[in-house]
Write an enzyme that holds these catalytic residues in place. Structure first.
Site, PDB file in Angstrom:
ATOM      1  N   LEU A   1      31.233  74.480  35.198  1.00 50.68           N
ATOM      2  CA  LEU A   1      30.208  74.746  34.205  1.00 50.68           C
ATOM      3  C   LEU A   1      29.155  75.648  34.826  1.00 50.68           C
ATOM      4  O   LEU A   1      28.943  75.626  36.042  1.00 50.68           O
ATOM      5  CB  LEU A   1      29.539  73.452  33.737  1.00 50.68           C
ATOM      6  CG  LEU A   1      30.397  72.414  32.997  1.00 50.68           C
ATOM      7  CD1 LEU A   1      29.567  71.165  32.709  1.00 50.68           C
ATOM      8  CD2 LEU A   1      30.947  72.992  31.704  1.00 50.68           C
ATOM      9  N   ASP A   2      28.463  76.425  33.996  1.00 54.59           N
ATOM     10  CA  ASP A   2      27.339  77.215  34.494  1.00 54.59           C
ATOM     11  C   ASP A   2      26.310  76.282  35.126  1.00 54.59           C
ATOM     12  O   ASP A   2      26.186  75.114  34.742  1.00 54.59           O
ATOM     13  CB  ASP A   2      26.658  77.984  33.361  1.00 54.59           C
ATOM     14  CG  ASP A   2      27.556  79.032  32.739  1.00 54.59           C
ATOM     15  OD1 ASP A   2      28.670  79.228  33.241  1.00 54.59           O
ATOM     16  OD2 ASP A   2      27.132  79.646  31.751  1.00 54.59           O
ATOM     17  N   ARG A   3      25.543  76.831  36.058  1.00 56.44           N
ATOM     18  CA  ARG A   3      24.529  76.015  36.728  1.00 56.44           C
ATOM     19  C   ARG A   3      23.532  75.413  35.730  1.00 56.44           C
ATOM     20  O   ARG A   3      23.162  74.238  35.835  1.00 56.44           O
ATOM     21  CB  ARG A   3      23.780  76.871  37.757  1.00 56.44           C
ATOM     22  CG  ARG A   3      22.651  76.144  38.473  1.00 56.44           C
ATOM     23  CD  ARG A   3      22.050  77.011  39.559  1.00 56.44           C
ATOM     24  NE  ARG A   3      21.459  78.230  39.019  1.00 56.44           N
ATOM     25  CZ  ARG A   3      20.205  78.309  38.536  1.00 56.44           C
ATOM     26  NH1 ARG A   3      19.439  77.229  38.527  1.00 56.44           N
ATOM     27  NH2 ARG A   3      19.732  79.451  38.096  1.00 56.44           N
TER      28      ARG A   3
ATOM     29  N   ARG B   1      27.724  81.841  25.307  1.00 57.87           N
ATOM     30  CA  ARG B   1      26.418  82.499  25.329  1.00 57.87           C
ATOM     31  C   ARG B   1      26.505  83.942  24.853  1.00 57.87           C
ATOM     32  O   ARG B   1      25.641  84.421  24.096  1.00 57.87           O
ATOM     33  CB  ARG B   1      25.837  82.421  26.745  1.00 57.87           C
ATOM     34  CG  ARG B   1      25.604  81.005  27.223  1.00 57.87           C
ATOM     35  CD  ARG B   1      25.468  80.903  28.732  1.00 57.87           C
ATOM     36  NE  ARG B   1      24.282  81.587  29.222  1.00 57.87           N
ATOM     37  CZ  ARG B   1      23.998  81.731  30.516  1.00 57.87           C
ATOM     38  NH1 ARG B   1      24.844  81.244  31.440  1.00 57.87           N
ATOM     39  NH2 ARG B   1      22.903  82.347  30.890  1.00 57.87           N
TER      40      ARG B   1
ATOM     41  N   ASP C   1      30.703  80.359  36.509  1.00 55.64           N
ATOM     42  CA  ASP C   1      30.094  80.647  35.229  1.00 55.64           C
ATOM     43  C   ASP C   1      31.007  80.517  34.019  1.00 55.64           C
ATOM     44  O   ASP C   1      30.515  80.434  32.915  1.00 55.64           O
ATOM     45  CB  ASP C   1      29.510  82.070  35.238  1.00 55.64           C
ATOM     46  CG  ASP C   1      28.199  82.113  36.002  1.00 55.64           C
ATOM     47  OD1 ASP C   1      27.834  83.173  36.460  1.00 55.64           O
ATOM     48  OD2 ASP C   1      27.549  81.071  36.116  1.00 55.64           O
TER      49      ASP C   1
END
Length: 532
Positions: free
Chosen positions: A245-247, A347, A404
């Protein structure tokens, strides 16, 4: 293609042209074995496959046959020697051992998880574009965290080495060189929100990852990552990353406890057998009808981690469904169903549709143009976009690769095996997605403080693994200082709570015979108001 490979390719041309025939069955068998050997050579075989498939190649003179065998043998030993050298160098590189886990510890300050500074050896093999270039020039250009004068000091002092040997500042980098730089490392603080367990058995660990914590070591994060926290504090070690998962994205994260099970789950993800559901909070009134975005996504820069919708990108698809709209705040809560796993897919698609995630520090910004990239209209070249992003944004907020892609598999293709049913308690299979969501939002609507809810009602990892919670009080004796360390001389401000969260949450994942889901974040309530 080097001279040796060109020579072998020329041999193939000659053999096909002369068409020297032998009728011995034994000889033909030898030629067939030779074909298998030649296919292993790292040649550009796109230009030579037609020769390899031609049966005439099986019939060649013994002199020509042994000539190619000798060339192949010499090439094989050169490759073997290089691989052994690389393996020996990699053996010296830092890994996930007890020594590494214990090199520093955590403390809590201002609601943040912090790491005591520690000495660490950064290592990397020479990249192709660095070969035959001056070591000082490479570090000054590629690693801009410090000025060139600092790297010059490191080279002269011997803290920056090549193959663990001291060199001078004029050293020209070669293929397979291992660069190592000893630094006094300061990690970036992350939230102190607990990592909660969703499901755990002998095969898999499923956790609810808080926002701001990377999945695994990357960039300026090492101990402040999910895998290190689980290993250091809860003795959950040797976990295999199934996806990332993205940070800044929170939510469901799966780890395999055995290599076999990790490969099974990765194969299901790769073969698109896993259904993923995310929830997000976006700007504007999102359409009531279901929206499907099929626009391809292109990576503009891997180095800083930026993507855009482009016809030159890779195909991907995301379905969006409105949960609710708040007229007072002009905010919509939306369910997202990514059908592929491109980098920043949700996103970027939301940005393209004109409804960016409310607090996305990257894709909800006028650096993408007055319309913030709506409809793919940016109005500047990729080079200018990258330049502007670097100048505008704080690098600690989002720059750099940190796992990411929304759901990125790790290993190569493997056979898919039915893993059996592993649905956690409370999973309601027959409810519609929106009904489940609205039901949980009613419960969440009674929660007004996210941190208080997490600490009061969530079962954390320590409770479920039986490990004692370590002492997190600040200890001045553990704080080290290096006179040559730039960060020791500078006081950085702590990040604000709004810098540590993005309103995008991985809610549910399900596959053949299994399904996992997390609690919804408090901001997923349509009526929730952002703190002042």
């Amino acid at each position: 293609m080097n001279e040796k490979n060109k020579y072998i390719l020329n041999c193939l041309n000659i053999l096909w042209t002369f068409n020297i025939c032998h009728t011995s069955t034994n000889t033909v068998n030898k030629r067939q074995k030779l074909l298998k050997l030649l296919r292993c050579i790292n040649l550009e075989f796109n230009h030579s496959k037609r020769y390899l498939r031609n049966p005439k190649f099986l019939y060649l003179s013994n002199a020509e046959y042994y000539n190619i065998i000798n060339v192949r043998r010499e090439y094989f030993f050169l490759v073997l020697q290089a691989k052994l050298e690389t393996k020996a160098l990699k053996a010296k590189r830092p890994g996930f051992t007890d020594e590494r886990y214990n090199e520093t510890s955590y403390y809590i300050e201002n609601g943040l998880r912090k790491v005591y500074p520690y000495y660490f050896t950064f290592t990397t093999f020479t990249k192709g574009r660095w070969v035959n270039q001056n070591i000082l020039d490479v570090f000054a250009r590629e690693f801009r965290a410090h000025p060139a004068e600092e790297y010059e000091r490191c080279i002269k002092s011997g803290s920056l080495t090549v193959n663990y040997q001291k060199v001078d500042t004029q050293y020209k980098l070669k293929h397979n060189d291992l660069l190592a730089n000893v630094v006094h490392r300061h990690e970036v603080p992350v939230t102190n929100d607990p990592i909660t367990i969703v499901h755990m058995d002998d095969d898999i660990v499923v956790v609810n990852k808080p926002a701001s914590i990377p999945v695994h070591p990357c960039g300026r994060y090492r101990h402040n990552t999910v895998v290190f926290v689980l290993a250091k504090e809860h003795n959950l070690r040797n976990l295999r990353t199934i996806h990332r998962l993205d940070r800044l994205t929170s939510g469901l994260l799966m780890f395999g406890r055995t290599p076999r099970y990790a490969r099974i789950m990765e194969a299901q993800i790769r073969n698109r057998q896993v259904n993923k559901q995310y929830v997000c909070r976006v700007e504007g009134r999102f359409p009531e009808q279901t929206i499907e975005c099929n626009h391809p996504i292109e990576v503009v820069s891997y180095k800083i981690g930026v993507c855009k919708v482009s016809n030159k990108g890779k195909n991907c698809s995301t379905t969006f469904q409105l949960v609710g709209y708040n007229e007072k705040t002009n905010i919509s809560v939306v369910l997202c169903f990514p059908h592929s796993g491109r980098m920043h897919q949700i996103r970027v698609h939301l940005q393209y549709l004109g409804f960016p995630v409310k607090n996305d520090p990257l894709y909800n910004h006028v650096v993408f143009g007055p319309e913030k990239g709506r409809g793919g209209v940016i109005g500047k070249s990729d080079e200018q976009l990258i330049h502007d992003l670097i100048n505008i944004h704080n690098a600690e907020n989002w720059l750099g690769m940190d796992g990411d892609s929304e759901l990125m598999p790790i290993l190569k293709d493997v056979d898919v095996v039915d893993v059996g049913k592993k649905s956690p308690p409370g999973y309601k299979k027959n409810e519609s997605v929106v009904e489940q969501h609205q039901h949980q939002l009613q419960i969440k609507g009674r929660q007004t403080n996210q941190l208080q809810f997490q600490y009061d009602s969530a079962m954390n990892v320590s409770t479920q693994t039986g490990q004692e919670v370590p002492d997190m009080d600040f200890d001045a004796e553990k704080l080290t200082h290096d006179p040559h360390c730039y960060e020791c001389r500078v006081k950085f401000r702590d990040p604000k709570p709004k810098d540590l969260i993005m309103y995008l949450h991985a809610w549910k994942y399900s596959g053949p015979g299994w399904s996992y889901e997390t609690d919804l974040p408090v901001w997923a309530n349509v009526e929730w108001k952002e703190p002042e």
